[in-house]
Enzyme design. Structure first.
Site, PDB file in Angstrom:
ATOM      1  N   ASP A  64       0.840  -1.194   0.000  1.00  0.00           N
ATOM      2  CA  ASP A  64       0.000   0.000   0.000  1.00  0.00           C
ATOM      3  C   ASP A  64       0.882   1.254   0.000  1.00  0.00           C
ATOM      4  O   ASP A  64       1.633   1.488   0.952  1.00  0.00           O
ATOM      5  CB  ASP A  64      -0.895  -0.018   1.247  1.00  0.00           C
ATOM      6  CG  ASP A  64      -2.057   0.947   1.144  1.00  0.00           C
ATOM      7  OD1 ASP A  64      -1.963   1.926   0.398  1.00  0.00           O
ATOM      8  OD2 ASP A  64      -3.075   0.717   1.823  1.00  0.00           O
ATOM      9  N   ASP A  65       0.818   2.051  -1.061  1.00  0.00           N
ATOM     10  CA  ASP A  65       1.588   3.312  -1.169  1.00  0.00           C
ATOM     11  C   ASP A  65       3.093   3.087  -1.262  1.00  0.00           C
ATOM     12  O   ASP A  65       3.872   3.971  -0.899  1.00  0.00           O
ATOM     13  CB  ASP A  65       1.310   4.233   0.031  1.00  0.00           C
ATOM     14  CG  ASP A  65      -0.099   4.790   0.066  1.00  0.00           C
ATOM     15  OD1 ASP A  65      -0.913   4.394  -0.784  1.00  0.00           O
ATOM     16  OD2 ASP A  65      -0.373   5.615   0.956  1.00  0.00           O
ATOM     17  N   CYS A  97      -6.183   4.118  -3.237  1.00  0.00           N
ATOM     18  CA  CYS A  97      -6.168   2.716  -2.813  1.00  0.00           C
ATOM     19  C   CYS A  97      -7.318   1.888  -3.380  1.00  0.00           C
ATOM     20  O   CYS A  97      -7.102   0.879  -4.056  1.00  0.00           O
ATOM     21  CB  CYS A  97      -6.204   2.629  -1.289  1.00  0.00           C
ATOM     22  SG  CYS A  97      -4.717   3.226  -0.471  1.00  0.00           S
ATOM     23  N   ASP A 333      -0.138  -0.764  -4.889  1.00  0.00           N
ATOM     24  CA  ASP A 333      -1.392  -0.247  -5.439  1.00  0.00           C
ATOM     25  C   ASP A 333      -1.243   1.162  -6.002  1.00  0.00           C
ATOM     26  O   ASP A 333      -2.019   1.594  -6.847  1.00  0.00           O
ATOM     27  CB  ASP A 333      -2.533  -0.317  -4.421  1.00  0.00           C
ATOM     28  CG  ASP A 333      -2.272   0.497  -3.163  1.00  0.00           C
ATOM     29  OD1 ASP A 333      -1.196   1.117  -3.039  1.00  0.00           O
ATOM     30  OD2 ASP A 333      -3.154   0.508  -2.278  1.00  0.00           O
TER      31      ASP A 333
END
Length: 508
Positions: A64-65, A97, A333
């Site tokens: 994530d990120d 996201c 993502d």
């Protein structure tokens, strides 16, 4: 001179990729041909996979990120690159996201999943579910083909935030045999983990760190699946390094001298040519730069538990004698900016910091240490996973399988553009992705990225155009100087992408 605005340079290369209709696994999510000619969703194993006898396993690590500048701090990812393929031009279709993850699961652009944001009525888990997307995920396809599937960690924004009929807190979507998921795991502590319909609370103890918990569960899943002799697909979906980027206890004090990379675009001196939403941002002050450096250190610390996760899963697969027939896929993502273009921390722009993210694949038949420059998008993850499993991707998805590139098979043509769409600005205070002040909160835009260009078309009329061959850091907006013919091509390409679906997307 470093940071200088570039002079205009115009390439004669065509903008759009002509993707011919090939019979060999052009993209989508799994769909067989049925005897009555109807297009169903039941996946079938391809003849080539049946001939091999043993179907491969797939371990998919979705972070994530996680931006490219963190990979140098991840030794197991670097090792994965050495034994596999790195896609140097992999882009996400939305830098938020939930839209990105919805695209990954289905192979469809956000305008086709209906998930344009993290929250209803334009996005989130409820919209993903209501639009029927859950029946079109790679998990459903692989389950029907005899795979044992598991998702551990994060699903979609809005999952587990409130109770509905039967309690959404214990809802398990179709296609997943094993489900170890929480919706509120950003801090990696104090969360309820839904384990196949049973909630278990995890507190603040060191052993409760979410990445450590799901790593152990992932290893257990690998062991049980291997012992059962069943092919498996395991998705490890982390909240890290998303803010607050909480590291595992053993990493909390590492990397004390690390600071954010000082690229030519860092604290950009002249943004007078930038779009209106950004043009008035002040230069970063020393205190802001110190916060940017601290955020980068925390992000570096946060990814260490992801890197150990990869090592532990590889060790588990190897211990069961399945290393030679297991694919490992490492991905994010969306990206993240920290200090570039006077932006503090965030991710909602069309700049390369946010749209260009890691994709690394290693496994059976994938050449070691190869960098693949051809364009890939997160629309391709679903069809790729399915074709690696021996399934025929469906015509309904917007992406195409990367399997031919992974195994060196010839393709008659390949895309040369990537499409990005973003719904904004975001003012929801309950959204974990709400931009901070000067973090970047652009209005709705649509963008096209080519090998040497970035074009961004904002809903309010602003435009950006960068010559990436001379200006890879996106410092000089040349839209006013661009030839009218080029402008017309770019506008037409964006219009085609905005309305495309299925094969129409793949043929752009």
């Amino acid at each position: 001179m470093l940071g200088a605005k570039p002079r205009p340079r115009w390439s004669a290369a065509p903008l759009s990729a002509v993707l011919l209709a090939c019979a060999l696994a052009l993209a989508g999510c799994a769909q067989p041909a049925s005897g009555d000619g109807k297009k169903g969703r039941d996946a079938v194993v391809s003849a080539s996979a049946q001939a091999k006898g043993k179907r491969p396993n797939i371990v998919y690590i979705l972070t994530d990120d996680l931006s490219w500048d963190l990979v140098d701090y991840m030794p197991n990812v670097k090792a994965l690159q050495r034994r596999g393929m790195t896609f140097s031009n992999y882009f996400v279709a939305d830098t938020l996201c939930c839209p990105s993850r919805a695209t990954i699961l289905t192979g469809k652009y956000p305008h086709n999943t209906g998930v344009r944001s993290n929250d209803p009525p334009t996005g989130g888990f409820d919209i993903f579910n209501a639009r029927g997307n859950e029946k079109d995920t790679f998990a459903v396809a692989l389950t029907k083909a005899g795979y044992r599937t598991a998702l551990m960690g994060k699903y979609l924004n809005g999952y587990e935030t409130k109770k509905r009929q039967g309690s959404s807190r214990v809802y398990v979507p179709p296609g997943w045999a094993e489900w170890q998921v929480t919706g509120l795991g950003y801090a990696n502590y104090n969360y309820n983990l839904n384990g196949n319909g049973t909630l278990t609370h995890h507190g603040r103890s060191p052993k409760d760190h979410l990445n450590s918990v799901i790593t152990a569960k992932g290893v257990d899943f690998v062991n049980r699946s291997a012992d059962a002799g069943q092919p498996f697909m395991l998705e490890m979906s982390t909240f890290s390094p998303h803010a607050p980027a909480t590291p595992a206890p053993e990493d909390a004090h590492k990397f004390g001298r690390v600071r954010a990379p000082r690229t030519p675009g860092f604290n950009e001196p002249d943004i007078s040519d930038k779009p209106g939403w950004l043009r008035k941002y002040p230069r970063l002050r020393p205190r802001q730069i110190a916060k940017v450096d601290q955020a980068f250190r925390e992000r570096v610390r946060a990814v260490q538990s992801i890197d150990r996760m990869i090592g532990a899963l590889q060790a588990a697969v190897n211990a069961k004698g399945r290393g030679a027939d297991t694919y490992f896929v490492f991905n994010s993502d969306n990206g993240y900016h920290l200090g570039q273009h006077r932006l503090v921390e965030g991710k909602l722009t069309a700049y390369d910091t946010d749209i260009r993210v890691p994709l690394v694949v290693a496994g059976p038949g994938v050449p070691a240490g190869k960098t693949e420059p051809r364009f890939a998008q997160n629309t391709d993850i679903c069809p790729t996973i399915e074709e690696l499993a021996g399934l025929k991707p469906a015509d309904s998805a917007d992406g195409r399988s990367l399997e031919p590139l992974l195994h060196g098979r010839p393709v008659s043509s390949w895309r040369t553009t990537a499409f990005i769409e973003h719904l904004g600005p975001n003012y929801r205070h309950d959204d974990p992705d709400l931009p901070t002040k000067y973090g970047g909160n652009p209005p709705t835009y649509y963008a096209v990225r080519t090998a040497n260009e970035l074009y961004v078309e904002y809903e309010n009329g602003d435009r950006e155009y960068y010559d990436l061959a001379r200006d890879p850091w996106e410092l000089g907006n040349l839209w006013r100087q661009a030839p009218e013919a080029r402008k017309a091509e770019l506008k037409s390409l964006v219009a085609s992408y905005r309305n495309c679906a299925g094969a129409d997307c793949r043929n752009l």
